[in-house]
Design an enzyme around this catalytic site. Structure first.
Site, PDB file in Angstrom:
ATOM      1  NE  ARG A  53      -3.518  -3.886  -3.703  1.00 49.25           N
ATOM      2  CZ  ARG A  53      -3.972  -4.121  -4.934  1.00 49.25           C
ATOM      3  NH1 ARG A  53      -3.638  -5.214  -5.544  1.00 49.25           N
ATOM      4  NH2 ARG A  53      -4.725  -3.253  -5.570  1.00 49.25           N
ATOM      5  CB  THR A  54      -6.647  -2.057   2.250  1.00 49.41           C
ATOM      6  OG1 THR A  54      -5.511  -1.544   1.554  1.00 49.41           O
ATOM      7  CG2 THR A  54      -6.572  -1.638   3.713  1.00 49.41           C
ATOM      8  CE  LYS A  82     -31.535   6.503   3.077  1.00 48.90           C
ATOM      9  NZ  LYS A  82     -31.956   5.669   4.204  1.00 48.90           N
ATOM     10  NE  ARG A 103      -8.281   2.488   1.244  1.00 51.59           N
ATOM     11  CZ  ARG A 103      -7.483   1.791   0.447  1.00 51.59           C
ATOM     12  NH1 ARG A 103      -7.813   1.613  -0.819  1.00 51.59           N
ATOM     13  NH2 ARG A 103      -6.366   1.256   0.899  1.00 51.59           N
ATOM     14  CG  HIS A 131      -2.544   2.789   3.369  1.00 50.28           C
ATOM     15  ND1 HIS A 131      -3.148   1.915   4.253  1.00 50.28           N
ATOM     16  CD2 HIS A 131      -2.796   2.275   2.124  1.00 50.28           C
ATOM     17  CE1 HIS A 131      -3.726   0.935   3.573  1.00 50.28           C
ATOM     18  NE2 HIS A 131      -3.534   1.144   2.292  1.00 50.28           N
TER      19      HIS A 131
HETATM   20  N1   CP Z   1      -2.186  -1.020  -1.311  1.00 52.88           N
HETATM   21  C1   CP Z   1      -3.509  -0.727  -1.224  1.00 52.88           C
HETATM   22  O1   CP Z   1      -3.957   0.051  -0.376  1.00 52.88           O
HETATM   23  O2   CP Z   1      -4.282  -1.393  -2.150  1.00 52.88           O
HETATM   24  P1   CP Z   1      -5.857  -1.252  -2.285  1.00 52.88           P
HETATM   25  O3   CP Z   1      -6.162   0.169  -2.706  1.00 52.88           O
HETATM   26  O4   CP Z   1      -6.258  -2.265  -3.310  1.00 52.88           O
HETATM   27  O5   CP Z   1      -6.464  -1.535  -0.929  1.00 52.88           O
END
Ligand code: CP
Length: 301
Positions: A53-54, A82, A103, A131
């Site tokens: 999603r993100t 590396k 991320r 998040h």
């Molecule tokens: N909600 C969320 O962060 O989903 P993903 O891990 O799929 O990005």
């Protein structure tokens, strides 16, 4: 706001502005017309951890605004393998793009990235820490589906220790008036002390339980996945996996909307999906207008 690293770095008025802009973006999306607000801009998506999603809603958001995207989803194909440091990767990529969404499995990695970047950095999830863009879309879901954020009664269920979306959302909701918090978790997965301390500092009402039973007057039930990948010892995960599973019988007398940041494993029975109060798939759709608003605000100051 130069970067978006922690929800605690943002003032409530900025949150409200993002929610307002998200509504504009949602309306623009409905017109199906090309939106050229970020024409020529490039988003770098640096995903050191899996995401559906993100990453894809960030990519959709950028492309809907007329921009383009570069990035990676598998560090095996990058020079991290590396031995390149995160600092150096950021120094280099921030010379290629106009904005970065990162991320990373380590708490604090996004903050570190922002210190070495020449362009805005967005935290797309750092370890079990925060998040913030999920939080903004969660707040947007609450506003759109309930009509208000002040005064809501919300119950979080599941992995409240490692669930970064829970931590960010608690911090954000603590900025609103008279929010009542309920937390359902086993002893091993209780909400971290520092998040509880923030609620106490703001004199907010909260309750902690172990059994999955819901009060009739809740506005939101926020389910979460047990975060298997964060457990240092998988034997500990085995003890708590599948501990909570929401079924229709749990919510027979409840009008609460059901939210979940997703992905779901088995904590919501599929029979719940088609109930009118189940909003988790709509919630993930809202990631697009909300991330459009965030990109636009960081790039078009
Ligand atoms: N909600 C969320 O962060 O989903 P993903 O891990 O799929 O990005």
């Amino acid at each position: 706001m130069k970067h978006l690293i922690s929800i605690r770095d943002i003032k409530k008025e900025d949150i409200l502005k993002i929610l307002e802009k998200s509504e504009e973006m949602e309306k623009l999306l409905q017109t199906n017309k090309a939106i050229k607000r970020l024409d020529g801009k490039i988003l770098g998506t640096l995903f050191f951890e899996p995401s559906t999603r993100t990453r894809l809603s960030f990519e959709t958001a950028m492309k809907r605004l007329g921009g383009s995207v570069i990035g990676f989803t598998d560090i095996k194909n990058t020079s991290t393998m590396k031995g390149e440091s995160l600092k150096d990767t950021i120094r280099v990529i921030s010379g290629y793009v106009d904005i970065i969404a990162i991320r990373h499995p380590k708490d604090g990695a996004s903050r570190l990235a922002s210190e070495y970047s020449k362009v805005p950095v967005i935290n797309a999830g750092d370890g079990s820490n925060q998040h913030p863009t999920q939080t903004l879309l969660d707040l947007y879901t609450i506003k759109r589906e309930i009509g208000k954020i002040d005064g809501i009664k919300i119950c979080f269920v599941g992995d409240l220790k490692y669930g970064r979306t829970v931590h960010s959302l608690c911090y954000a909701l603590s900025m609103f008036k008279n929010v009542e918090f309920h937390f359902i978790a086993p002893d091993e997965l209780k909400l971290p002390r520092e998040v509880i301390a923030e609620l106490e500092r703001k004199d907010l009402t909260y309750y902690e339980y172990k059994d999955m039973e819901f009060k009739d007057d809740l506005d939101i039930i926020y389910m979460t996945r047990i975060q298997k990948e964060r457990f240092p010892d998988l034997a500990e995960y085995e003890k708590v996996k599948g501990i909570y599973k929401l079924t229709k019988k749990h919510i027979l007398n409840s009008k609460a909307i059901i939210m979940h940041p997703l992905p779901r494993v088995d904590e919501i029975d599929e029979s719940v999906d088609n109930l009118p109060q189940s909003k988790y798939f709509k919630q993930s759709f809202y990631g697009v207008p909300v991330r459009m608003a965030i990109l636009d605000m960081l790039l078009n100051k």
